[in-house]
Design an enzyme around this catalytic site. Structure first.
Site, PDB file in Angstrom:
ATOM      1  N   PRO A 137       4.758 -11.259 -13.148  1.00 20.25           N
ATOM      2  CA  PRO A 137       5.506 -10.696 -14.018  1.00 20.25           C
ATOM      3  C   PRO A 137       6.521  -9.364 -13.588  1.00 20.25           C
ATOM      4  N   SER A 141       8.906  -9.442  -5.102  1.00 22.54           N
ATOM      5  CA  SER A 141       9.123  -9.639  -4.140  1.00 22.54           C
ATOM      6  C   SER A 141       8.184  -8.766  -3.009  1.00 22.54           C
ATOM      7  N   CYS A 242      -0.931 -16.714   4.543  1.00 23.23           N
ATOM      8  CA  CYS A 242      -0.524 -17.972   4.228  1.00 23.23           C
ATOM      9  C   CYS A 242       1.151 -18.080   4.076  1.00 23.23           C
ATOM     10  N   ALA A 246       4.102 -21.174   4.560  1.00 20.80           N
ATOM     11  CA  ALA A 246       4.168 -21.776   4.649  1.00 20.80           C
ATOM     12  C   ALA A 246       5.804 -21.479   4.569  1.00 20.80           C
ATOM     13  N   GLU A 367       9.191 -17.645  -1.430  1.00 15.81           N
ATOM     14  CA  GLU A 367       8.323 -16.980  -0.109  1.00 15.81           C
ATOM     15  C   GLU A 367       9.350 -16.181   0.039  1.00 15.81           C
TER      16      GLU A 367
HETATM   17  P1  TGC Z   1       4.003  -4.603   4.624  1.00 14.20           P
HETATM   18  O1  TGC Z   1       3.666  -2.461   4.100  1.00 14.20           O
HETATM   19  O2  TGC Z   1       4.739  -4.297   5.152  1.00 14.20           O
HETATM   20  O3  TGC Z   1       2.709  -4.381   5.484  1.00 14.20           O
HETATM   21  C1  TGC Z   1       1.530  -5.165   4.299  1.00 14.20           C
HETATM   22  C2  TGC Z   1       0.582  -5.439   5.089  1.00 14.20           C
HETATM   23  O4  TGC Z   1       1.164  -6.420   4.784  1.00 14.20           O
HETATM   24  C3  TGC Z   1       1.128  -7.783   6.631  1.00 14.20           C
HETATM   25  N1  TGC Z   1       1.655  -7.941   6.872  1.00 14.20           N
HETATM   26  C4  TGC Z   1       1.298  -9.705   6.864  1.00 14.20           C
HETATM   27  N2  TGC Z   1       0.446  -9.320   7.747  1.00 14.20           N
HETATM   28  C5  TGC Z   1       0.870 -11.276   8.524  1.00 14.20           C
HETATM   29  N3  TGC Z   1       2.020 -11.571   8.067  1.00 14.20           N
HETATM   30  C6  TGC Z   1       3.150 -11.079   7.673  1.00 14.20           C
HETATM   31  N4  TGC Z   1       4.450 -11.586   6.868  1.00 14.20           N
HETATM   32  C7  TGC Z   1       3.190  -9.543   6.790  1.00 14.20           C
HETATM   33  N5  TGC Z   1       3.757  -9.385   5.888  1.00 14.20           N
HETATM   34  C8  TGC Z   1       3.376  -8.060   6.068  1.00 14.20           C
HETATM   35  C9  TGC Z   1       1.377  -5.526   6.905  1.00 14.20           C
HETATM   36  O5  TGC Z   1       1.341  -6.030   8.295  1.00 14.20           O
HETATM   37  C10 TGC Z   1       0.046  -4.704   6.456  1.00 14.20           C
HETATM   38  O6  TGC Z   1      -1.035  -5.268   6.952  1.00 14.20           O
HETATM   39  P2  TGC Z   1      -1.480  -3.847   6.847  1.00 14.20           P
HETATM   40  O7  TGC Z   1      -3.186  -4.529   7.536  1.00 14.20           O
HETATM   41  O8  TGC Z   1      -0.925  -3.297   8.303  1.00 14.20           O
HETATM   42  O9  TGC Z   1      -2.473  -3.617   5.583  1.00 14.20           O
HETATM   43  O10 TGC Z   1       4.381  -4.483   3.093  1.00 14.20           O
HETATM   44  P3  TGC Z   1       4.931  -4.299   2.330  1.00 14.20           P
HETATM   45  O11 TGC Z   1       4.075  -2.906   0.873  1.00 14.20           O
HETATM   46  O12 TGC Z   1       6.436  -3.312   2.495  1.00 14.20           O
HETATM   47  O13 TGC Z   1       5.903  -5.202   0.735  1.00 14.20           O
HETATM   48  C11 TGC Z   1       6.530  -5.813   2.083  1.00 14.20           C
HETATM   49  C12 TGC Z   1       6.132  -7.339   1.728  1.00 14.20           C
HETATM   50  C13 TGC Z   1       5.830  -7.908   3.325  1.00 14.20           C
HETATM   51  C14 TGC Z   1       5.303  -7.396   1.072  1.00 14.20           C
HETATM   52  C15 TGC Z   1       7.702  -8.019   1.556  1.00 14.20           C
HETATM   53  O14 TGC Z   1       8.501  -8.137   3.205  1.00 14.20           O
HETATM   54  C16 TGC Z   1       7.060  -9.905   1.089  1.00 14.20           C
HETATM   55  O15 TGC Z   1       7.412 -10.174   1.908  1.00 14.20           O
HETATM   56  N6  TGC Z   1       7.731  -9.792   0.028  1.00 14.20           N
HETATM   57  C17 TGC Z   1       8.238 -11.280  -0.956  1.00 14.20           C
HETATM   58  C18 TGC Z   1       6.652 -11.745  -1.442  1.00 14.20           C
HETATM   59  C19 TGC Z   1       7.034 -13.215  -1.565  1.00 14.20           C
HETATM   60  O16 TGC Z   1       6.967 -14.231   0.491  1.00 14.20           O
HETATM   61  N7  TGC Z   1       6.113 -13.677  -2.327  1.00 14.20           N
HETATM   62  C20 TGC Z   1       5.588 -15.334  -2.137  1.00 14.20           C
HETATM   63  C21 TGC Z   1       5.067 -15.913  -3.148  1.00 14.20           C
HETATM   64  S1  TGC Z   1       4.140 -17.181  -3.037  1.00 14.20           S
HETATM   65  C22 TGC Z   1       5.975 -18.554  -3.200  1.00 14.20           C
HETATM   66  O17 TGC Z   1       6.639 -18.119  -3.709  1.00 14.20           O
HETATM   67  C23 TGC Z   1       5.363 -19.348  -3.484  1.00 14.20           C
HETATM   68  S2  TGC Z   1       6.397 -20.913  -3.786  1.00 14.20           S
HETATM   69  C24 TGC Z   1       4.688 -22.168  -2.915  1.00 14.20           C
HETATM   70  C25 TGC Z   1       6.487 -23.494  -2.978  1.00 14.20           C
HETATM   71  O18 TGC Z   1       6.725 -23.969  -1.870  1.00 14.20           O
HETATM   72  O19 TGC Z   1       6.205 -23.903  -4.029  1.00 14.20           O
HETATM   73  P1  FAD Z   2      11.941  -9.611  -7.820  1.00 14.87           P
HETATM   74  O1  FAD Z   2      11.114  -9.271  -6.491  1.00 14.87           O
HETATM   75  O2  FAD Z   2      12.615  -9.121  -9.073  1.00 14.87           O
HETATM   76  O3  FAD Z   2      13.798  -9.677  -6.678  1.00 14.87           O
HETATM   77  C1  FAD Z   2      15.429  -9.702  -7.796  1.00 14.87           C
HETATM   78  C2  FAD Z   2      16.382  -9.535  -6.915  1.00 14.87           C
HETATM   79  O4  FAD Z   2      15.793  -8.512  -5.833  1.00 14.87           O
HETATM   80  C3  FAD Z   2      16.325 -10.348  -5.434  1.00 14.87           C
HETATM   81  O5  FAD Z   2      17.447 -10.482  -5.390  1.00 14.87           O
HETATM   82  C4  FAD Z   2      15.861  -9.336  -4.270  1.00 14.87           C
HETATM   83  O6  FAD Z   2      16.267  -9.801  -2.909  1.00 14.87           O
HETATM   84  C5  FAD Z   2      16.086  -8.248  -4.782  1.00 14.87           C
HETATM   85  N1  FAD Z   2      15.641  -7.379  -4.004  1.00 14.87           N
HETATM   86  C6  FAD Z   2      13.830  -7.023  -4.382  1.00 14.87           C
HETATM   87  N2  FAD Z   2      13.567  -6.390  -3.594  1.00 14.87           N
HETATM   88  C7  FAD Z   2      14.317  -5.610  -3.021  1.00 14.87           C
HETATM   89  C8  FAD Z   2      14.991  -4.227  -1.764  1.00 14.87           C
HETATM   90  N3  FAD Z   2      13.685  -3.692  -1.524  1.00 14.87           N
HETATM   91  N4  FAD Z   2      15.894  -4.566  -1.517  1.00 14.87           N
HETATM   92  C9  FAD Z   2      16.947  -5.008  -1.737  1.00 14.87           C
HETATM   93  N5  FAD Z   2      16.926  -6.541  -2.683  1.00 14.87           N
HETATM   94  C10 FAD Z   2      15.591  -6.146  -3.137  1.00 14.87           C
HETATM   95  N6  FAD Z   2       5.534 -17.184  -6.692  1.00 14.87           N
HETATM   96  C11 FAD Z   2       3.826 -17.238  -6.327  1.00 14.87           C
HETATM   97  O7  FAD Z   2       2.653 -16.220  -6.073  1.00 14.87           O
HETATM   98  N7  FAD Z   2       3.422 -18.877  -5.666  1.00 14.87           N
HETATM   99  C12 FAD Z   2       3.602 -19.903  -6.449  1.00 14.87           C
HETATM  100  O8  FAD Z   2       3.540 -21.553  -6.128  1.00 14.87           O
HETATM  101  C13 FAD Z   2       5.497 -19.486  -6.401  1.00 14.87           C
HETATM  102  N8  FAD Z   2       6.297 -21.204  -6.636  1.00 14.87           N
HETATM  103  C14 FAD Z   2       7.431 -20.621  -7.614  1.00 14.87           C
HETATM  104  C15 FAD Z   2       7.688 -21.730  -7.568  1.00 14.87           C
HETATM  105  C16 FAD Z   2       9.345 -21.485  -8.045  1.00 14.87           C
HETATM  106  C17 FAD Z   2      10.138 -22.845  -8.638  1.00 14.87           C
HETATM  107  C18 FAD Z   2       9.748 -19.783  -8.150  1.00 14.87           C
HETATM  108  C19 FAD Z   2      11.535 -20.171  -8.334  1.00 14.87           C
HETATM  109  C20 FAD Z   2       8.944 -19.177  -8.164  1.00 14.87           C
HETATM  110  C21 FAD Z   2       8.106 -19.340  -7.416  1.00 14.87           C
HETATM  111  N9  FAD Z   2       6.605 -18.213  -6.580  1.00 14.87           N
HETATM  112  C22 FAD Z   2       5.867 -18.147  -6.410  1.00 14.87           C
HETATM  113  C23 FAD Z   2       7.527 -16.188  -7.303  1.00 14.87           C
HETATM  114  C24 FAD Z   2       8.481 -16.550  -5.967  1.00 14.87           C
HETATM  115  O9  FAD Z   2       8.235 -15.722  -4.687  1.00 14.87           O
HETATM  116  C25 FAD Z   2       9.324 -15.141  -6.530  1.00 14.87           C
HETATM  117  O10 FAD Z   2      10.480 -15.567  -7.502  1.00 14.87           O
HETATM  118  C26 FAD Z   2      10.253 -14.084  -5.333  1.00 14.87           C
HETATM  119  O11 FAD Z   2       9.052 -14.156  -4.111  1.00 14.87           O
HETATM  120  C27 FAD Z   2      11.082 -13.029  -5.909  1.00 14.87           C
HETATM  121  O12 FAD Z   2      10.896 -12.360  -6.756  1.00 14.87           O
HETATM  122  P2  FAD Z   2      10.608 -12.636  -8.151  1.00 14.87           P
HETATM  123  O13 FAD Z   2      11.397 -13.813  -8.716  1.00 14.87           O
HETATM  124  O14 FAD Z   2      10.128 -11.522  -9.154  1.00 14.87           O
HETATM  125  O15 FAD Z   2      12.070 -11.569  -8.161  1.00 14.87           O
END
Ligand code: TGC
Ligand code: FAD
Length: 388
Positions: A137, A141, A242, A246, A367
């Protein structure tokens, strides 16, 4: 109608096996998913019910080795399967993405041999449904700030916290959950459905991905045996690896949704007459069609090239981010433009465009959002993080 999907002869870049896999996924989707997609979305019926079929046809676990029940295919095949599934609906591609890249991949890469043997074959044939819990919650990001945590106890750990927006949460048999340990290190934990204190309420009222079950994962003093810890990785890089897999799949998947929109708009523009002529006659319609197809082909070539790099183990996470961002935005723009070509008909369920458009609003957010991927590219170019 012209085969705009092969405009740059991309088929010659694919092997016999790739074409076979693509064609069988395409056939399955047109027979099974396309006819019910509209109804499932209207009724908010989740497409996870097709997971067994996905398993039977090898559309999940495509790159997981044969010894664990996978198909041992390459990353191009995986991408092509995602493309064909999303041509039907993003929900069925989501199910396959989560199962393959977010649940099987971490067990395969970071799990023990015992865990691989216990879970992978059941996930590969669809007997078990998986979920991936990273988002919370207060941390979307920025998952590194997660609050879900474990404390050590005799024989295992006690897990507390909550994940939100989790695909398949309400229907999962197992969840890969990322939580901090007492040393503040992120580790992966395998939470089984029957573990006491684990609940997964459904999130209702979505206007997007209506045919995908989304929910929370709530942990109230859940005991996790030591045998259920993914010992092979620690830190944020575990879940992020992972996500690389994806996000790559999504970059291909959205091409399927985009192709369905272009095909619909092109056909419609050739049939629909205004001012005594097909609307395809007008330059403004042709501009839309030409630009959509140009962007589609560019996205297709980017996905293909990324697939080659994935197969060689050379793809960087920044390249994956760039491709996910570009391709999802391209697909969403194509959906919006296609809808315009259909005029009022574009908002009805008689055509798949509006459904794809609404689904893609989730895909551009999950993602990693569109802007987060831009910041990843910026960081890669400048070596300066603009996240904080
Ligand atoms: P940062 O300092 O950049 O990195 C922390 C550690 O993580 C490593 N790392 C990665 N390693 C492999 N692949 C990548 N893409 C990586 N990105 C970061 C990095 O090297 C570092 O490692 P270490 O060993 O030095 O500690 O992290 P930060 O705190 O600044 O955060 C940036 C980050 C990477 C989290 C941000 O850029 C980001 O990608 N936010 C998005 C979060 C996200 O994608 N959530 C997805 C949730 S799952 C989902 O949405 C599933 S939907 C499923 C469906 O299809 O239905
Ligand atoms: P926030 O992080 O609150 O972001 C809100 C806005 O602020 C966005 O526009 C973002 O770009 C912006 N923002 C945030 N930080 C910054 C920054 N530093 N600089 C500039 N702009 C910024 N997650 C899982 O773990 N597993 C799943 O299976 C999964 N399935 C999903 C299925 C659906 C249908 C949806 C909608 C989401 C799912 N998610 C899942 C969650 C998804 O990964 C998150 O919604 C996504 O990572 C964004 O997080 P948030 O919604 O909290 O937005």
């Amino acid at each position: 109608m012209i085969n705009f999907e092969n405009y740059f002869d991309i088929d010659t870049l694919l092997s016999e096996e790739h074409l076979l896999v693509r064609n069988s996924a395409k056939k399955w989707v047109s027979r099974t998913i396309s006819p019910i997609a509209e109804e499932y979305n209207r009724l908010e019926k989740s497409m996870h019910s097709f997971i067994k079929d996905l398993g039977e046809y090898g559309f999940i676990a495509s790159f997981i080795p044969l010894e664990y029940g996978g198909s041992g295919m390459d990353y191009i095949s995986y991408g092509l399967i995602m493309q064909e599934l999303e041509r039907g609906d993003s929900a069925i591609r989501s199910s396959a993405s989560v199962q393959t890249s977010l649940v099987m991949y971490p067990i395969w890469k970071f799990g023990s041999e015992e865990q691989r043997k216990k879970y992978l074959p059941l996930l590969a044939d669809g007997s078990m449904i998986g979920a991936f819990g990273l988002t919370e919650p207060n941390h979307g990001s920025d998952p590194g700030g997660m609050e879900t945590h474990v404390t050590e106890t005799e024989g295992g750990y006690i897990l507390n916290g909550a994940k939100m927006w989790i695909t398949n949460a309400p229907v999962c048999d197992i969840a890969v959950v990322w939580a901090k340990n007492e040393n503040n290190r992120i580790k992966g934990y395998l939470v089984e459905r029957n573990f006491e204190g684990f609940t997964s309420p459904e999130t209702k009222n979505k206007w997007s991905l209506k045919a995908s079950a989304t929910g929370e994962l709530v942990f109230n003093n859940v005991f996790i045996p030591k045998a259920n810890v993914l010992e092979g990785v620690s830190g944020l890089k575990g879940p992020m690896m992972c996500l690389n897999s994806a996000r790559y799949g999504i970059a291909w998947g959205v091409l399927g949704a985009a192709a369905a929109c272009i095909e619909t708009a092109l056909n419609y523009s050739l049939q629909r007459k205004q001012f005594r002529k097909p609307i395809a006659t007008f330059q403004l319609t042709q501009k839309k069609l030409a630009e959509m197809t140009t962007e589609f082909v560019k996205a297709q070539l980017l996905a293909w090239r990324l697939g080659i790099l994935m197969n060689q183990g050379k793809a960087t996470s920044a390249q994956i981010s760039m491709t996910k961002r570009n391709n999802v935005f391209t697909a969403l723009t194509i959906a919006r433009e296609s809808r315009q070509i259909l005029g009022a008909m574009g908002i009805t369920g008689d055509f798949p465009i509006m459904r794809h458009m609404m689904n893609l609003e989730s895909v551009i957010t999950y993602e990693g959002t569109h802007d987060i991927h831009l910041l990843i590219t910026g960081n890669d170019l400048t070596r300066i993080s603009a996240f904080y």
